[in-house]
Design a protein around this motif. Structure first.
Motif, PDB file in Angstrom:
ATOM      1  N   LEU A   8       0.814  -1.219   0.000  1.00 54.46           N
ATOM      2  CA  LEU A   8       0.000   0.000   0.000  1.00 54.46           C
ATOM      3  C   LEU A   8       0.847   1.268   0.000  1.00 54.46           C
ATOM      4  N   ASP A   9       2.041   1.199   0.590  1.00 55.12           N
ATOM      5  CA  ASP A   9       2.868   2.402   0.733  1.00 55.12           C
ATOM      6  C   ASP A   9       4.023   2.470  -0.270  1.00 55.12           C
ATOM      7  N   ASP A  31       1.999  -4.944   2.827  1.00 55.69           N
ATOM      8  CA  ASP A  31       1.311  -4.367   3.975  1.00 55.69           C
ATOM      9  C   ASP A  31       0.014  -5.147   4.185  1.00 55.69           C
ATOM     10  N   THR A  32      -0.650  -4.896   5.285  1.00 53.34           N
ATOM     11  CA  THR A  32      -1.863  -5.640   5.609  1.00 53.34           C
ATOM     12  C   THR A  32      -2.979  -4.686   6.017  1.00 53.34           C
ATOM     13  N   VAL A  33      -4.181  -4.984   5.541  1.00 51.32           N
ATOM     14  CA  VAL A  33      -5.365  -4.237   5.975  1.00 51.32           C
ATOM     15  C   VAL A  33      -6.513  -5.236   6.126  1.00 51.32           C
ATOM     16  N   TYR A  34      -7.287  -5.062   7.181  1.00 55.35           N
ATOM     17  CA  TYR A  34      -8.408  -5.967   7.444  1.00 55.35           C
ATOM     18  C   TYR A  34      -9.386  -5.298   8.401  1.00 55.35           C
ATOM     19  N   CYS A  91      -4.834  -1.362   9.754  1.00 53.77           N
ATOM     20  CA  CYS A  91      -3.846  -1.310   8.683  1.00 53.77           C
ATOM     21  C   CYS A  91      -2.457  -1.342   9.308  1.00 53.77           C
ATOM     22  N   ARG A  92      -1.587  -2.149   8.720  1.00 53.47           N
ATOM     23  CA  ARG A  92      -0.198  -2.235   9.181  1.00 53.47           C
ATOM     24  C   ARG A  92       0.708  -2.012   7.973  1.00 53.47           C
ATOM     25  N   LEU A  93       1.456  -0.907   8.016  1.00 53.41           N
ATOM     26  CA  LEU A  93       2.325  -0.521   6.903  1.00 53.41           C
ATOM     27  C   LEU A  93       3.785  -0.812   7.229  1.00 53.41           C
ATOM     28  N   SER A  94       4.508  -1.317   6.248  1.00 53.35           N
ATOM     29  CA  SER A  94       5.930  -1.619   6.450  1.00 53.35           C
ATOM     30  C   SER A  94       6.732  -0.350   6.723  1.00 53.35           C
ATOM     31  N   THR A  95       6.361   0.764   6.074  1.00 55.65           N
ATOM     32  CA  THR A  95       7.103   2.015   6.285  1.00 55.65           C
ATOM     33  C   THR A  95       6.895   2.580   7.685  1.00 55.65           C
ATOM     34  N   GLN A  96       5.913   2.040   8.402  1.00 53.41           N
ATOM     35  CA  GLN A  96       5.668   2.479   9.784  1.00 53.41           C
ATOM     36  C   GLN A  96       5.892   1.318  10.753  1.00 53.41           C
ATOM     37  N   PHE A 102       4.999  -1.645  10.731  1.00 59.53           N
ATOM     38  CA  PHE A 102       3.792  -2.455  10.940  1.00 59.53           C
ATOM     39  C   PHE A 102       3.028  -2.062  12.206  1.00 59.53           C
ATOM     40  N   LYS A 103       3.179  -0.795  12.584  1.00 61.83           N
ATOM     41  CA  LYS A 103       2.412  -0.269  13.717  1.00 61.83           C
ATOM     42  C   LYS A 103       0.925  -0.344  13.374  1.00 61.83           C
ATOM     43  N   LYS A 104       0.110  -0.621  14.359  1.00 63.85           N
ATOM     44  CA  LYS A 104      -1.329  -0.785  14.149  1.00 63.85           C
ATOM     45  C   LYS A 104      -1.996   0.583  13.965  1.00 63.85           C
ATOM     46  N   LEU A 105      -2.486   0.839  12.753  1.00 60.64           N
ATOM     47  CA  LEU A 105      -3.259   2.047  12.460  1.00 60.64           C
ATOM     48  C   LEU A 105      -4.713   1.618  12.373  1.00 60.64           C
ATOM     49  N   MET A 106      -5.613   2.371  12.969  1.00 63.46           N
ATOM     50  CA  MET A 106      -7.007   1.931  12.964  1.00 63.46           C
ATOM     51  C   MET A 106      -7.977   3.089  12.813  1.00 63.46           C
ATOM     52  N   THR A 107      -9.139   2.754  12.274  1.00 58.95           N
ATOM     53  CA  THR A 107     -10.221   3.727  12.170  1.00 58.95           C
ATOM     54  C   THR A 107     -10.940   3.798  13.508  1.00 58.95           C
ATOM     55  N   LYS A 108     -11.908   4.671  13.574  1.00 59.87           N
ATOM     56  CA  LYS A 108     -12.840   4.654  14.699  1.00 59.87           C
ATOM     57  C   LYS A 108     -13.768   3.454  14.490  1.00 59.87           C
ATOM     58  N   PRO A 109     -14.481   3.007  15.509  1.00 59.38           N
ATOM     59  CA  PRO A 109     -15.358   1.835  15.344  1.00 59.38           C
ATOM     60  C   PRO A 109     -16.411   2.033  14.246  1.00 59.38           C
ATOM     61  N   LEU A 110     -16.671   0.958  13.523  1.00 60.90           N
ATOM     62  CA  LEU A 110     -17.688   0.940  12.474  1.00 60.90           C
ATOM     63  C   LEU A 110     -18.918   0.253  13.060  1.00 60.90           C
TER      64      LEU A 110
END
Length: 200
Positions: free
Chosen positions: A27-28, A34-37, A47-52, A54-62
């Motif tokens: 993705l980056d 990278d991984t998104v789920y 979302c976990r990006l290699s450039t970061q 693989f730190k856990k990035l997340m949206t607000k709850p859906l």
């Protein structure tokens, strides 16, 4: 009877496994996967990006996420798809190299309307350019000497200003906020078409 229960159980397990599937993609744009789920328990896009690292990035709850909510790969990113009985939407995301963040870049929506298809149509909003294009219908009870007719509103093209939304800020309210803004434009064009037709 035991076979039916066993088959149903296997199908449920497969559906659960599908809902948990991860999109693995670069993705980056660094050549690493990278991984998104969707985290089904927390109901967040993760979302976990290699450039970061693989730190856990997340949206607000859906809150309205369901079995028909899933992540799908796009040409330059991914999208969240949410389908209901007679309508649905997709929100497209991509990685912004300069900002080093994942940004919401587009929204598409569709609706089948009610049983008479009143309110049916589809639209897309490009949040980068501000371009909105909508093709919608309304049901006119008075058309054709009160024989009724499904009327297509002329294609709506509008230029709008959208603020930047990044993955961590995204929630369903993001979509519903845009949708409410866009409904006003559709209503305005519907009223104009009704007025035009009433003069004929």
């Amino acid at each position: 009877m035991k076979k039916i229960v066993l088959i149903a159980l296997i199908l449920l397990i497969q559906l659960y496994a599908l809902a948990q599937e991860k999109l693995v993609k670069d993705l980056d744009f660094d050549g690493k996967k990278d991984t998104v789920y969707i985290d089904q328990k927390e109901r967040e896009i993760i979302c976990r990006l290699s450039t970061q690292n693989f730190k856990k990035l997340m949206t607000k709850p859906l809150e309205m996420a369901s079995d028909n909510t899933y992540i799908k790969a796009t040409h330059n990113g991914f999208e969240l798809r949410n389908n209901w009985m007679r309508s649905g939407y997709a929100c497209q995301f991509r990685y912004e190299k300069m900002e080093k963040r994942i940004r919401l870049i587009g929204i598409t929506e569709y609706a089948f309307g009610n049983a008479a298809n009143d309110g049916s149509g589809e639209a897309s909003a490009n949040l980068l350019t501000g371009n909105y294009i909508g093709n919608w219908h309304y049901y006119d009870h008075l058309a054709n000497n009160e024989q009724c007719e499904l009327v297509k509103i002329p294609t709506i093209k509008a230029k709008l200003k959208f603020k930047k939304i990044y993955l961590e800020e995204f929630s369903e309210e993001t979509y519903f906020g845009y949708s409410a803004q866009l409904e006003k434009i559709v209503e305005k064009h519907k009223n104009a078409e009704q007025k035009r037709r009433s003069k004929n």
